[in-house]
Design a protein around this motif. Sequence first.
Motif, PDB file in Angstrom:
ATOM      1  N   VAL A 171       0.835  -1.203   0.000  1.00 24.73           N
ATOM      2  CA  VAL A 171       0.000   0.000   0.000  1.00 24.73           C
ATOM      3  C   VAL A 171       0.870   1.253   0.000  1.00 24.73           C
ATOM      4  CG1 VAL A 171      -1.696   1.313   1.334  1.00 24.73           C
ATOM      5  CG2 VAL A 171      -1.923  -1.167   1.110  1.00 24.73           C
ATOM      6  N   LEU A 172       1.873   1.272   0.854  1.00 22.88           N
ATOM      7  CA  LEU A 172       2.793   2.410   0.876  1.00 22.88           C
ATOM      8  C   LEU A 172       3.491   2.579  -0.463  1.00 22.88           C
ATOM      9  CD1 LEU A 172       4.469   2.097   4.400  1.00 22.88           C
ATOM     10  CD2 LEU A 172       3.125   4.023   3.568  1.00 22.88           C
ATOM     11  N   LEU A 173       3.862   1.452  -1.068  1.00 23.94           N
ATOM     12  CA  LEU A 173       4.540   1.491  -2.358  1.00 23.94           C
ATOM     13  C   LEU A 173       3.645   2.114  -3.424  1.00 23.94           C
ATOM     14  CD1 LEU A 173       7.049   0.782  -3.951  1.00 23.94           C
ATOM     15  CD2 LEU A 173       6.187  -1.547  -4.202  1.00 23.94           C
ATOM     16  N   VAL A 174       2.366   1.749  -3.422  1.00 23.22           N
ATOM     17  CA  VAL A 174       1.424   2.325  -4.384  1.00 23.22           C
ATOM     18  C   VAL A 174       1.345   3.837  -4.209  1.00 23.22           C
ATOM     19  CG1 VAL A 174      -1.030   2.529  -4.928  1.00 23.22           C
ATOM     20  CG2 VAL A 174       0.003   0.272  -4.717  1.00 23.22           C
TER      21      VAL A 174
ATOM     22  N   MET B 148       5.449 -15.972 -12.729  1.00 22.26           N
ATOM     23  CA  MET B 148       6.818 -16.439 -12.984  1.00 22.26           C
ATOM     24  C   MET B 148       7.340 -17.332 -11.872  1.00 22.26           C
ATOM     25  SD  MET B 148       8.737 -13.186 -14.783  1.00 22.26           S
ATOM     26  CE  MET B 148       8.110 -11.925 -13.667  1.00 22.26           C
ATOM     27  N   ASP B 149       6.495 -17.563 -10.850  1.00 23.00           N
ATOM     28  CA  ASP B 149       6.841 -18.443  -9.739  1.00 23.00           C
ATOM     29  C   ASP B 149       8.100 -17.965  -8.998  1.00 23.00           C
ATOM     30  OD1 ASP B 149       6.277 -20.558  -8.071  1.00 23.00           O
ATOM     31  OD2 ASP B 149       7.482 -22.005  -9.207  1.00 23.00           O
ATOM     32  N   ILE B 150       8.205 -16.664  -8.882  1.00 21.15           N
ATOM     33  CA  ILE B 150       9.302 -16.091  -8.097  1.00 21.15           C
ATOM     34  C   ILE B 150       8.995 -16.305  -6.624  1.00 21.15           C
ATOM     35  CG2 ILE B 150      10.497 -13.937  -7.496  1.00 21.15           C
ATOM     36  CD1 ILE B 150       9.974 -12.959 -10.302  1.00 21.15           C
ATOM     37  N   SER B 151       9.970 -16.735  -5.876  1.00 22.55           N
ATOM     38  CA  SER B 151       9.747 -17.068  -4.473  1.00 22.55           C
ATOM     39  C   SER B 151       9.300 -15.838  -3.688  1.00 22.55           C
ATOM     40  CB  SER B 151      11.023 -17.637  -3.854  1.00 22.55           C
ATOM     41  OG  SER B 151      12.017 -16.639  -3.738  1.00 22.55           O
ATOM     42  N   TYR B 152       8.594 -16.099  -2.599  1.00 21.71           N
ATOM     43  CA  TYR B 152       8.058 -15.019  -1.773  1.00 21.71           C
ATOM     44  C   TYR B 152       9.178 -14.122  -1.248  1.00 21.71           C
ATOM     45  CZ  TYR B 152       5.124 -12.811   1.812  1.00 21.71           C
ATOM     46  OH  TYR B 152       4.442 -11.908   2.582  1.00 21.71           O
ATOM     47  N   THR B 153      10.307 -14.739  -0.877  1.00 20.93           N
ATOM     48  CA  THR B 153      11.434 -13.967  -0.357  1.00 20.93           C
ATOM     49  C   THR B 153      12.003 -13.032  -1.414  1.00 20.93           C
ATOM     50  OG1 THR B 153      12.010 -15.774   1.145  1.00 20.93           O
ATOM     51  CG2 THR B 153      13.706 -14.118   0.718  1.00 20.93           C
ATOM     52  N   VAL B 154      12.151 -13.526  -2.633  1.00 21.53           N
ATOM     53  CA  VAL B 154      12.681 -12.698  -3.714  1.00 21.53           C
ATOM     54  C   VAL B 154      11.687 -11.604  -4.077  1.00 21.53           C
ATOM     55  CG1 VAL B 154      13.494 -12.704  -6.105  1.00 21.53           C
ATOM     56  CG2 VAL B 154      14.105 -14.585  -4.582  1.00 21.53           C
ATOM     57  N   GLN B 155      10.389 -11.926  -4.053  1.00 23.86           N
ATOM     58  CA  GLN B 155       9.381 -10.898  -4.307  1.00 23.86           C
ATOM     59  C   GLN B 155       9.504  -9.758  -3.296  1.00 23.86           C
ATOM     60  OE1 GLN B 155       5.280 -11.916  -5.004  1.00 23.86           O
ATOM     61  NE2 GLN B 155       5.786 -13.899  -5.901  1.00 23.86           N
ATOM     62  N   ASN B 156       9.679 -10.114  -2.031  1.00 19.53           N
ATOM     63  CA  ASN B 156       9.843  -9.082  -1.008  1.00 19.53           C
ATOM     64  C   ASN B 156      11.102  -8.258  -1.240  1.00 19.53           C
ATOM     65  OD1 ASN B 156       7.507  -9.812   0.320  1.00 19.53           O
ATOM     66  ND2 ASN B 156       8.539 -11.178   1.759  1.00 19.53           N
ATOM     67  N   LEU B 157      12.157  -8.923  -1.700  1.00 17.02           N
ATOM     68  CA  LEU B 157      13.396  -8.211  -2.000  1.00 17.02           C
ATOM     69  C   LEU B 157      13.168  -7.194  -3.118  1.00 17.02           C
ATOM     70  CD1 LEU B 157      16.465  -7.773  -1.837  1.00 17.02           C
ATOM     71  CD2 LEU B 157      16.733  -9.723  -3.398  1.00 17.02           C
ATOM     72  N   ILE B 158      12.473  -7.618  -4.158  1.00 21.57           N
ATOM     73  CA  ILE B 158      12.204  -6.718  -5.289  1.00 21.57           C
ATOM     74  C   ILE B 158      11.323  -5.555  -4.845  1.00 21.57           C
ATOM     75  CG2 ILE B 158      11.081  -6.537  -7.539  1.00 21.57           C
ATOM     76  CD1 ILE B 158      11.917  -9.458  -8.032  1.00 21.57           C
TER      77      ILE B 158
ATOM     78  N   SER C 289      10.894  -4.361  -1.837  1.00 19.56           N
ATOM     79  CA  SER C 289      11.615  -3.485  -0.908  1.00 19.56           C
ATOM     80  C   SER C 289      12.573  -2.571  -1.654  1.00 19.56           C
ATOM     81  CB  SER C 289      12.392  -4.341   0.105  1.00 19.56           C
ATOM     82  OG  SER C 289      11.520  -5.152   0.864  1.00 19.56           O
ATOM     83  N   THR C 290      13.209  -3.106  -2.685  1.00 23.37           N
ATOM     84  CA  THR C 290      14.125  -2.289  -3.478  1.00 23.37           C
ATOM     85  C   THR C 290      13.370  -1.183  -4.216  1.00 23.37           C
ATOM     86  OG1 THR C 290      15.564  -4.220  -3.792  1.00 23.37           O
ATOM     87  CG2 THR C 290      15.888  -2.345  -5.279  1.00 23.37           C
TER      88      THR C 290
ATOM     89  N   LEU D 147      12.346   1.443  -1.668  1.00 19.46           N
ATOM     90  CA  LEU D 147      13.470   2.307  -1.299  1.00 19.46           C
ATOM     91  C   LEU D 147      13.755   3.312  -2.406  1.00 19.46           C
ATOM     92  CD1 LEU D 147      15.756   3.033   0.621  1.00 19.46           C
ATOM     93  CD2 LEU D 147      17.154   1.245  -0.469  1.00 19.46           C
ATOM     94  N   GLY D 148      13.716   2.843  -3.661  1.00 19.52           N
ATOM     95  CA  GLY D 148      13.929   3.761  -4.775  1.00 19.52           C
ATOM     96  C   GLY D 148      12.870   4.843  -4.828  1.00 19.52           C
ATOM     97  N   ALA D 149      11.600   4.456  -4.562  1.00 17.85           N
ATOM     98  CA  ALA D 149      10.515   5.436  -4.561  1.00 17.85           C
ATOM     99  C   ALA D 149      10.696   6.462  -3.436  1.00 17.85           C
ATOM    100  CB  ALA D 149       9.168   4.729  -4.422  1.00 17.85           C
TER     101      ALA D 149
END
Length: 341
Positions: free
Chosen positions: A265-268, A303-313, A315-316, A319-321
């Motif tokens: 939500v914050l990201l949006v 794309m079946d990206i793991s939950y941990t990697v999704q959170n990494l993306i 979060s990145t 941070l950029g926003a």
Amino acid sequence: MTQPEPAASVPRGPSMSSWRRFRLTQEIIVALTAAALFIVFALTLDNFLSQGNILTLIRNVAVLGMLSVGMAVVVIGRGVDLSLVAVMAVSLTLAIVLANVGYSFPLALLIGLAFVLLVALVTGFLIAYVEIPAIFATLAIAAIVYGLGRGVIAELDVNNVPDGLNWFIFLGRGSFLGVPLPIWVFAAMALVVHLFLRKTGLGRFIYAIGDNLSTARISGIPVRPMIIAQYALSGLMAFLAGAVTAASVASMNMRVVNSTMIYDVLLVVILGGIGLSGGRGGVRNVLVGTVLIGLLLNGMTIMDISYTVQNLIKSTVLLGALVVDALLNPRDEQTSQQGDI
């Protein structure tokens, strides 16, 4: 004596005037990025354009958008509400539990709504009158609300909607004119909030408070009651989002409180272009941010990206926003003193 000839004016081509009129804003960049992302996913992901995936994407975007509209109202008023997801989950859980023990479902929903407004009143009072920074007040409220939900209101994390409530289930699974009903609910809510912010005196008060709190107070705006009103409106958006969620899956799962949804939500809000310094942005920013983040989350899931990697993306990107927002909307001394975010 001859008069000097007037200096010839330099012709201005249409391209120069067009460039002066055109301004590449963060909102436009996000909208173009969302369009490009949709095209890429449509061309590269096999199941992206399937009917089931599109319906899932639409429902998820609707709920995310409702929460983001509520967050946007608070952020425009130079605050933040980290209790949104907890309020959404626990208020609907309360309504479902009451319905399962014999209360009529409409009455149970009203009690759930009353719970939301009570939480908003407490939150707004702590921020406006006790002057606790919003980020800490709402974080504490989120923990208290979740504790009440899991320790007092319900024994289980997942609580099912009672049978026979077809009218309620239609809210999450039905459609009108071929468009899923959650999108209609989101669109109606977004329109109402847009008109409230742009066309009413109370909405202009929120912008004034976010732009300059001291000036708003000096000019006679009831700052403290308006802060409480912001959180009440935010809580109402959370309740509607919870109703759509519960209707879509015929249950409410309180584990969502411990998920990363509040960061989505914050990201949006931030990515859409609503400045954390307050007084800027609107519902249109929420719409473009919701579409972009909804597409990103849906694509990563396919794309079946793991939950941990999704959170990494995520979060990145968040941070950029935040960095972009800090550059475009620098914090002033008043914001730092208030500690709103």
